[in-house]
Design an enzyme around this catalytic site. Structure first.
Site, PDB file in Angstrom:
ATOM      1  N   TRP A  51      -8.566 -26.125  14.720  1.00  0.00           N
ATOM      2  CA  TRP A  51      -8.719 -27.579  14.639  1.00  0.00           C
ATOM      3  C   TRP A  51      -7.383 -28.285  14.682  1.00  0.00           C
ATOM      4  O   TRP A  51      -7.236 -29.324  15.335  1.00  0.00           O
ATOM      5  CB  TRP A  51      -9.545 -27.980  13.423  1.00  0.00           C
ATOM      6  N   ASP A  70      -6.690 -33.743   7.847  1.00  0.00           N
ATOM      7  CA  ASP A  70      -8.059 -33.522   8.307  1.00  0.00           C
ATOM      8  C   ASP A  70      -8.742 -32.682   7.226  1.00  0.00           C
ATOM      9  O   ASP A  70      -8.403 -31.518   7.029  1.00  0.00           O
ATOM     10  CB  ASP A  70      -8.027 -32.772   9.649  1.00  0.00           C
ATOM     11  N   LYS A 101     -20.114 -31.494   7.752  1.00  0.00           N
ATOM     12  CA  LYS A 101     -19.856 -30.228   7.070  1.00  0.00           C
ATOM     13  C   LYS A 101     -20.251 -30.358   5.596  1.00  0.00           C
ATOM     14  O   LYS A 101     -21.137 -29.678   5.125  1.00  0.00           O
ATOM     15  CB  LYS A 101     -18.377 -29.825   7.182  1.00  0.00           C
TER      16      LYS A 101
HETATM   17  C1  LIG Z   1     -15.805 -29.756  12.685  1.00  0.00           C
HETATM   18  C2  LIG Z   1     -14.369 -30.108  12.547  1.00  0.00           C
HETATM   19  C3  LIG Z   1     -13.748 -31.051  13.385  1.00  0.00           C
HETATM   20  C4  LIG Z   1     -14.457 -31.721  14.540  1.00  0.00           C
HETATM   21  O1  LIG Z   1     -15.426 -32.565  14.106  1.00  0.00           O
HETATM   22  P1  LIG Z   1     -16.303 -33.452  15.116  1.00  0.00           P
HETATM   23  O2  LIG Z   1     -17.009 -34.324  14.168  1.00  0.00           O
HETATM   24  O3  LIG Z   1     -17.162 -32.514  15.878  1.00  0.00           O
HETATM   25  O4  LIG Z   1     -15.361 -34.191  15.997  1.00  0.00           O
HETATM   26  C5  LIG Z   1     -12.417 -31.334  13.156  1.00  0.00           C
HETATM   27  N1  LIG Z   1     -11.728 -30.751  12.165  1.00  0.00           N
HETATM   28  C6  LIG Z   1     -12.282 -29.835  11.347  1.00  0.00           C
HETATM   29  C7  LIG Z   1     -11.467 -29.221  10.263  1.00  0.00           C
HETATM   30  C8  LIG Z   1     -13.623 -29.500  11.516  1.00  0.00           C
HETATM   31  O5  LIG Z   1     -14.191 -28.592  10.698  1.00  0.00           O
END
Ligand SMILES: *Cc1c(COP(=O)(O)O)cnc(C)c1O
Length: 363
Positions: A103, A174, A198
């Site tokens: 990511w 993030d 998530k």
């Molecule tokens: C799932 C995820 C993303 C991407 O998320 P989207 O909502 O599909 O754009 C980015 N960073 C992390 C750490 C993730 O787990």
């Protein structure tokens, strides 16, 4: 409700059963309006109450100081990969990224399209099995527009267990796959962001928590929908926000609050993850964890079996025993058990039992 399988999907992921039941009971008659929440104006007092209450719940759970805004954005965490540099990477400065996994790599790719970027730590040579230690995280005060970290690498199964204290450079994280899984000191951060699917709710809304004074002044103006100031100024109601996902997040936050808050989430998450890591570590090498022990994630547990065929069989047999979603990410393969807040302890117990029983049969 019917008996549901144990859900180890990485995202979209498990939601608390109580939350689904409440949403179901309110589906076509919300708050005695006779209408679904999906059918009424985002400017109505009914929706407004949900919107504001959701922000307040974040403030309460994270103990947010007043200068932080809670924003609701579309576009997933992936849009934040672009919006962060568009809003924070001013000319003459360089964005500092920690390359900790898949990511982070995507975030860097997008930032490079916007401006100058450097990678101050890379875990790539270690196959992203290790998070940086605090000493590995360095900034250059005069040069850095910001430092970007990924608190939990969902694909690789690694997690930062301590956050750096950075002076004079905005720290941006993030937190898509571990937000609200544990308490942390938000005052270290200029921005944190997380896609909801998530640990917070369904896909469709991204939470951005931002300290307004960390936003640099811009000489050129950004498109309204890509400018954090638009969301601040209009309280995330400049255009129609994803009202139903925000409502679901609201219910999840209430569930966390009624469960006892972030300390309880952390304690439960530690207990749950321990069941599965113990099954790996006590297997005499039949199962092997993919992450370095010091970087192991409490949210996404990645491991392998010495033989590919057995791995396939493991995933297949698990699914017939109502343990679903255990395939590793397509870029890594192997096995991944995602054990977010909403996954009950008994699901992890069932997986650990299955692991032991499977090992007995095939070793
Ligand atoms: C799932 C995820 C993303 C991407 O998320 P989207 O909502 O599909 O754009 C980015 N960073 C992390 C750490 C993730 O787990």
């Amino acid at each position: 409700m019917h008996a549901r399988p144990y859900n180890f999907y990485a995202g979209p992921a498990v939601l608390p059963q109580e939350v689904l039941e409440q949403a179901q009971s309110e589906m076509n008659n919300y708050g005695a309006t006779g209408l679904s929440l999906m059918e009424i104006s985002h400017r109505s007092p009914i929706y407004d109450a949900i919107h504001n209450e959701t922000q307040l719940l974040f403030k309460e759970l994270l103990q947010l100081p007043d200068e932080y805004h809670v924003l609701f954005l579309p576009g997933g965490a992936s849009l934040q990969f672009s919006m962060i540099p568009m809003n924070f990477l001013t000319p003459g400065k360089v964005a500092n990224y920690i390359l900790s996994g898949l990511w982070a790599e995507k975030a860097i790719e997008e930032a490079c399209k916007v401006g100058d970027v450097y990678v101050s730590f890379s875990g790539k040579a270690n196959n992203f099995t290790k998070m940086p230690s605090l000493q590995d995280i360095q900034v250059h005060t005069q040069m850095d527009a910001y430092l970007h970290i990924t608190s939990n690498e969902t694909v690789n199964g690694t997690q930062l267990h301590h956050f750096p204290v950075i002076q004079d450079v905005p720290l941006i994280a993030d937190m898509s796959s571990d937000i609200l899984s544990r308490p942390f000191d938000i005052s270290k951060f200029a921005v944190i962001y997380a896609g909801a699917q998530k640990n917070l709710g369904p896909a469709g809304v991204t939470i951005v928590i931002l300290r307004e004074e960390a936003l640099p002044q811009h000489t050129t103006s950004l498109p309204a929908m890509l400018d954090y100031r638009t969301y601040i100024k209009h309280n995330s109601l400049y255009n129609t926000p994803p009202v139903y996902p925000i409502y679901m997040v609201n219910l999840v936050l209430k569930w966390i609050k009624h469960s006892g808050g972030l300390n309880i989430m952390e304690k439960r998450n530690e207990e749950k993850a321990r069941l599965i890591y113990d099954a790996i570590d006590q297997s005499g090498g039949f199962y092997k964890g993919l992450a370095h022990p010091a970087s192991r994630s409490l949210m996404n547990i990645t491991f392998k079996i010495w033989n590919d065929e057995l791995e396939k069989r493991f995933i297949q047999e698990a699914s017939t025993q109502q343990l679903v979603g255990l395939e590793g990410h397509r870029s890594v393969g192997h096995i991944r058990a995602s054990v977010y807040n909403a996954l009950p302890y008994k699901a992890c117990q069932a997986l650990a039992e299955f692991m032991k029983e499977f090992q007995k049969r095939y070793s």
